[in-house]
Design an enzyme around this catalytic site. Structure first.
Site, PDB file in Angstrom:
ATOM      1  N   HIS A  43      30.672  14.185  12.721  1.00 20.85           N
ATOM      2  CA  HIS A  43      31.593  13.051  12.656  1.00 20.85           C
ATOM      3  C   HIS A  43      31.322  12.292  11.351  1.00 20.85           C
ATOM      4  CE1 HIS A  43      33.829   9.780  15.104  1.00 20.85           C
ATOM      5  NE2 HIS A  43      33.987   9.548  13.819  1.00 20.85           N
ATOM      6  N   GLU A  74      35.139  15.576  13.365  1.00 20.03           N
ATOM      7  CA  GLU A  74      35.746  14.417  14.014  1.00 20.03           C
ATOM      8  C   GLU A  74      35.906  13.276  13.016  1.00 20.03           C
ATOM      9  OE1 GLU A  74      32.933  13.495  17.122  1.00 20.03           O
ATOM     10  OE2 GLU A  74      33.948  14.885  18.465  1.00 20.03           O
ATOM     11  N   HIS A 204      31.037  12.361  24.674  1.00 18.65           N
ATOM     12  CA  HIS A 204      30.419  11.061  24.403  1.00 18.65           C
ATOM     13  C   HIS A 204      29.447  10.643  25.506  1.00 18.65           C
ATOM     14  CE1 HIS A 204      29.833   7.730  21.675  1.00 18.65           C
ATOM     15  NE2 HIS A 204      29.543   7.044  22.760  1.00 18.65           N
TER      16      HIS A 204
HETATM   17  C1  LIG Z   1      33.745  10.878  19.163  1.00 17.87           C
HETATM   18  C2  LIG Z   1      32.444  10.710  19.833  1.00 17.87           C
HETATM   19  O1  LIG Z   1      32.328  10.223  20.912  1.00 17.87           O
HETATM   20  C3  LIG Z   1      31.259  11.176  19.163  1.00 17.87           C
HETATM   21  O2  LIG Z   1      31.519  12.454  18.759  1.00 17.87           O
HETATM   22  C4  LIG Z   1      30.913  10.455  17.905  1.00 17.87           C
HETATM   23  O3  LIG Z   1      30.660  11.408  16.914  1.00 17.87           O
HETATM   24  C5  LIG Z   1      29.666   9.683  18.068  1.00 17.87           C
HETATM   25  O4  LIG Z   1      29.425   9.110  16.801  1.00 17.87           O
HETATM   26  P1  LIG Z   1      27.967   8.604  16.442  1.00 17.87           P
HETATM   27  O5  LIG Z   1      27.059   9.823  16.473  1.00 17.87           O
HETATM   28  O6  LIG Z   1      28.163   8.008  15.055  1.00 17.87           O
HETATM   29  O7  LIG Z   1      27.584   7.609  17.501  1.00 17.87           O
HETATM   30  N1  LIG Z   2      32.727  14.062  20.747  1.00 17.77           N
HETATM   31  C1  LIG Z   2      31.454  13.718  21.323  1.00 17.77           C
HETATM   32  C2  LIG Z   2      30.367  14.181  20.412  1.00 17.77           C
HETATM   33  O1  LIG Z   2      30.602  14.937  19.478  1.00 17.77           O
HETATM   34  C3  LIG Z   2      28.971  13.758  20.644  1.00 17.77           C
HETATM   35  O2  LIG Z   2      28.899  12.537  21.296  1.00 17.77           O
HETATM   36  P1  LIG Z   2      27.408  12.082  21.731  1.00 17.77           P
HETATM   37  O3  LIG Z   2      26.858  13.174  22.614  1.00 17.77           O
HETATM   38  O4  LIG Z   2      26.607  11.947  20.466  1.00 17.77           O
HETATM   39  O5  LIG Z   2      27.612  10.783  22.461  1.00 17.77           O
END
Ligand SMILES: CC(=O)[C@@H](O)[C@H](O)COP(=O)(O)O
Ligand SMILES: NCC(=O)COP(=O)(O)O
Length: 252
Positions: A43, A74, A204
């Site tokens: 992300h 993402e 998430h």
């Molecule tokens: C979209 C989502 O819920 C996660 O993939 C996001 O990548 C979390 O981002 P952080 O790792 O910056 O918290």
């Molecule tokens: N889209 C969710 C992700 O890539 C990872 O979320 P998290 O496990 O770091 O909360």
């Protein structure tokens, strides 16, 4: 089979806390794939708090070199570019991941904490989605469990939705009384998406405690997990953590 896509954000967060490239993000991505993960997720946020554009480029190459492995990038296509961050869409069009998951995060958010409001953003998302699909990048939209919004996700041309699982994770952590209601809403949203011909991803705050129930989510194709898996890897080792999540998803 529900695919596990390991999110490498937190490996990059540790790397960025010092000069240099230790831990090596790509090497840890390779380790996750060697342990059996079916994909990697990143992300790249505009402030580059963790994943940088260079990581995206190198991980795209790694995933392309592995048969059957998917790369998921993402981000918010509308986020103001900061510093040398080129913007999500230029980076995705340059690196051509298998999937781009669009997420409505603003630059000042600590983490992702809500899905899209497509009544507000649908019209300006539609051409972006079309552009990504024309580049053969599958498009997933980060969504809450709202049936009307999920219908709109289909209308704007998304291939998949990614159900935001934060509320369920929080309810399980607090052992609150609405755990079942939240999961029931997730299931209804997933079934609704499936009936519309949309694929279903989820993510998430998923972890080894709240994940098993997602084996029953209608049509679930992929979970992306990073934060909790990385924490588990501190005590288990990354390969063992990946194995634990794979076993959790397969019910072993
Ligand atoms: C979209 C989502 O819920 C996660 O993939 C996001 O990548 C979390 O981002 P952080 O790792 O910056 O918290
Ligand atoms: N889209 C969710 C992700 O890539 C990872 O979320 P998290 O496990 O770091 O909360």
């Amino acid at each position: 089979m529900i695919a596990l896509s390991v999110n490498l954000n937190k490996i990059a967060l540790i790397r960025n806390s010092r000069e240099g490239s230790y831990p090596d993000v790509v090497a840890h991505g390779r380790l996750c794939l060697d342990a059996g993960a079916q994909g990697l997720t990143v992300h790249p946020r505009p402030d580059q708090r963790h994943i940088r554009p260079g990581d995206v480029r190198e991980l795209a190459e790694l995933c392309r070199s592995r048969e059957g492995i998917e790369f998921n990038v993402e981000g918010n296509p509308f986020a103001e570019p900061l510093k040398d961050y080129p913007g999500l869409i230029p980076l995705v069009l340059e690196t051509r991941p298998d999937q781009c998951t669009l997420v409505p995060d603003s630059n000042d958010q600590l983490t992702s904490d809500h899905g899209f409001d497509l009544k507000r953003d649908g019209a300006r998302l539609k051409p972006i989605i079309a552009e990504l699909k024309a580049a053969k990048v599958r498009v997933s939209l980060f969504m809450d469990s709202d049936l009307e919004q999920i219908t709109l996700a289909g209308d704007v041309g998304a291939d998949r939705i990614e159900l935001y699982t934060g509320p369920y994770a929080e309810a399980v952590a607090r052992q609150s009384g609405d755990i079942d209601a939240i999961f029931t809403a997730h299931s209804a949203a997933a079934e609704h998406a499936r009936q519309l011909g949309l694929g279903v991803n989820a993510g998430h705050d998923l972890n080894l405690i709240n994940l098993p129930r997602y084996r029953t989510l209608p049509g679930l194709q992929e979970v992306s997990i990073g934060h909790a898996l990385t924490v588990d890897a501190i005590s288990m080792g990354l390969d063992n953590a990946v194995t634990a999540y794979l076993n959790c998803l397969s019910g072993n």
